[in-house]
Design an enzyme around this catalytic site. Structure first.
Site, mmCIF file in Angstrom:
data_model
loop_
_atom_site.group_PDB
_atom_site.id
_atom_site.type_symbol
_atom_site.label_atom_id
_atom_site.label_comp_id
_atom_site.label_asym_id
_atom_site.label_seq_id
_atom_site.Cartn_x
_atom_site.Cartn_y
_atom_site.Cartn_z
ATOM 1 N N TYR A 58 0.834 -1.324 -0.044
ATOM 2 C CA TYR A 58 0.149 -0.060 0.007
ATOM 3 C C TYR A 58 0.841 1.121 0.032
ATOM 4 C CZ TYR A 58 -4.156 2.701 0.890
ATOM 5 O OH TYR A 58 -5.268 3.753 0.587
ATOM 6 N N LYS B 283 -5.865 -1.458 -1.271
ATOM 7 C CA LYS B 283 -6.803 -1.533 -0.505
ATOM 8 C C LYS B 283 -7.326 -2.639 0.081
ATOM 9 C CE LYS B 283 -8.116 2.566 1.562
ATOM 10 N NZ LYS B 283 -7.181 3.644 1.926
#
Length: 569
Positions: A110, A183
């Site tokens: 991420y 995500k």
């Protein structure tokens, strides 16, 4: 008589799923493939004889091997590519590795590393993952979602972006699909959202990124970004189709530009189960840090004077969350709004700016007669001017302007409050408004600090200050899990506040230098606590669509574990 269903997977909940593909076709299915962990008997039954080396490994042995391979990668981007490729081969192994090394790998899968991968998406394209919806072919929307292969009751979560506001790097066109898959990886690793009960989606409405438009490899629609009525119609069509096809899913908006983000959330949140992480998730985790800081100094939110430097979607979202807590503590909404001083690109936001003030900023615009004489140079009221006049107790940075919290600003603030709460939240690290080592030094170790990026501990005198990272991952996975467990009909402000209080309650260490927030290596526990708080809040507001008879067990049972399911031959 043979059982025609066999072989099949027997899941932990007792569900039995037939295994239909065989041979190389089976090994191309990431959720079914377990590589060298297939036993000899399983290989015989599934047409894998001779297609794998004869040795068989346990999942634990596989994790050790791939972790060593991961560590041998030369840089963070190479590590991101390695993990992405592993995810495409064997999802259970990927999530087991990620869950065991979450603090180390979260910045790889991420932010911030994923930003580099997104910029190179079309050049490094290998395997599609997710759903691509084009504004040029809106009539294909239902077919596209159907082709993903999930039925109405098989989707808990939809994460969608239009790629205009990606991670501080702006418009990235079709490459934004990678932010949604990243995500969802965090949702699964941190909260056990099943990887096959979610859908990542990019809304391709074009791009204004000239570098992409002039790149022969670019894979998105090759025209300028569509705006206005046609864009709104496309968004509305998308919401209606998703809500009809997957009525139990949480619709998570990700990395939309500020104006669209606020407008879309305001339009749909009252009727649909929807959530914007950049606005509400960021607000919740910063609220958690502020609540922990305020509790540590023995005060309350309603007594704070708060300066927000960078009044975009994230900054104003933070202000709104804090304001709601102040209202719950007894202030009127108008009184609570007056506790905030918000600065944008033109300085302090005032009512005299007129049309230059965005709709979502208006509640925080200061009266012009209040700020007469504040500007030290020209007509622009800058950050130092505001700090000198307001004497804030909390300073929040969401500006992406590196070094904006100068020594003069910080020391001025520290003159007037014993324990200043200072949060330079901008990502990635080079854009932080200040470095914790400087803030600690400039305040003689008195500041309570939370940052957007991870920073090493800071020693000052005899005390080691552990720097809290206000990472949205402390909130959004647990929120999604709580919505999934409760089947909430929508996401309310009280559910957001409940998630923030749950995180703050897990940071009760009062020792000198203790961080304001729990660490990322506690994410699984934090997510469970957040989910439980969200479930209770949903039930209290009559938003839960299932009976929460034993919420602790219901949350725990919903959390998928990355282990190989039993194969029944």
């Amino acid at each position: 008589m043979t059982d025609a269903r066999k072989p099949f997977l027997r899941l932990d909940n007792g569900e039995e799923l037939p295994i239909k593909p065989r041979g190389y076709q089976l090994m191309s299915r990431p959720m079914l493939n377990r590589g060298t962990a297939f036993t000899h008997e399983e290989r015989t039954a599934l047409g894998l004889t001779g297609l794998l080396p004869p040795g068989s490994n346990t999942l634990e042995m596989q994790v050790r091997r791939v972790y060593a391979q991961y560590q041998s990668q030369g840089d963070d981007l190479s590590k991101n590519v390695f993990l992405t490729q592993m995810r495409d081969r064997n999802e259970v192994l990927f999530y087991r590795l990620l869950s065991e090394h979450l603090e180390e790998m979260l910045p790889i899968v991420y932010t911030p590393t994923i930003g580099q991968a997104i910029e190179l998406y079309s050049d490094w394209y290998s395997r599609p993952r997710g759903v691509y919806l084009s504004i040029d072919r809106p009539e294909e929307m239902e077919d596209s979602l159907s082709n993903y292969g999930l039925d109405a009751d098989e989707v808990d979560l939809v994460v969608v972006t239009d790629s205009e506001g990606i991670l501080g790097i702006g418009d990235q066109g079709v490459g934004g699909i990678a932010i949604t898959t990243g995500k969802l990886a965090v949702y699964t690793a941190a909260a056990g959202i099943h990887p096959r009960r979610s859908i990542p989606i990019v809304l391709d409405v074009g791009t204004d990124n000239l570098r992409l438009l002039n790149n022969d490899n670019y894979l998105g629609e090759r025209h300028a970004r569509v705006r206005g009525e046609r864009y709104d119609e496309f968004i509305d069509r998308f919401v209606q189709v998703v809500s009809r096809m997957f009525p139990g899913a949480l619709l998570h908006w990700e990395d939309f530009a500020a104006d669209n983000a606020h407008r879309i959330l305001a339009k749909y949140r009252g009727e649909h189960c929807t959530f914007n992480d950049d606005i509400q998730g960021t607000a919740a985790v910063v609220l958690a840090a502020a609540l922990a800081g305020v509790q540590r100094i023995g005060s309350r939110m309603a007594d704070q004077r708060i300066v927000v430097y960078g009044a975009g979607s994230a900054g104003v979202g933070i202000a709104e969350a804090m304001r709601d807590v102040m209202v719950s503590e007894g202030l009127s909404r108008e009184e609570a709004n007056r506790r905030f001083w918000c600065l944008g690109s033109r300085g302090l936001i005032t009512q005299g700016m007129g049309s230059r003030v965005r709709d979502f900023q208006e509640p925080y615009a200061r009266p012009d007669d209040e700020v007469i004489g504040w500007a030290s140079t020209g007509n622009r009221i800058g950050l130092l001017d505001v700090v000198q006049r307001v004497q804030p107790t909390i300073l929040i940075g969401t500006s992406a302007q590196a070094g904006a919290f100068t020594q003069e600003v910080v020391t001025e603030m520290a003159k007037h409050t014993a324990r200043p709460i200072i949060m330079p939240l901008s990502n990635p690290t080079p854009r932080a408004e200040a470095k914790p080592v400087d803030i600690v030094s400039w305040t003689d170790g008195r500041a309570l600090i939370a940052t957007g990026s991870p920073f090493a501990p800071v020693r000052h005198g005899d005390v080691v200050h552990y720097i809290a990272q206000a990472n949205n991952a402390l909130v959004f996975p647990g929120l999604g899990l709580g919505v999934s467990v409760s089947k909430a009909s929508r996401v309310s402000d009280r559910m957001i506040e409940a998630s923030a209080r749950a995180v703050a309650d897990m940071a009760q260490d009062r020792e000198p230098g203790a961080p304001l927030l729990p660490s990322v290596d506690q994410l699984r526990t934090v997510s469970a606590a957040v989910a439980l708080a969200v479930c209770k809040a949903a039930a209290k507001e009559d938003l839960a669509r299932v009976e929460l008879t034993d919420p602790v067990q219901q949350v725990f049972a919903q959390m998928w574990q990355p282990t190989y399911a039993k194969i029944v031959l």
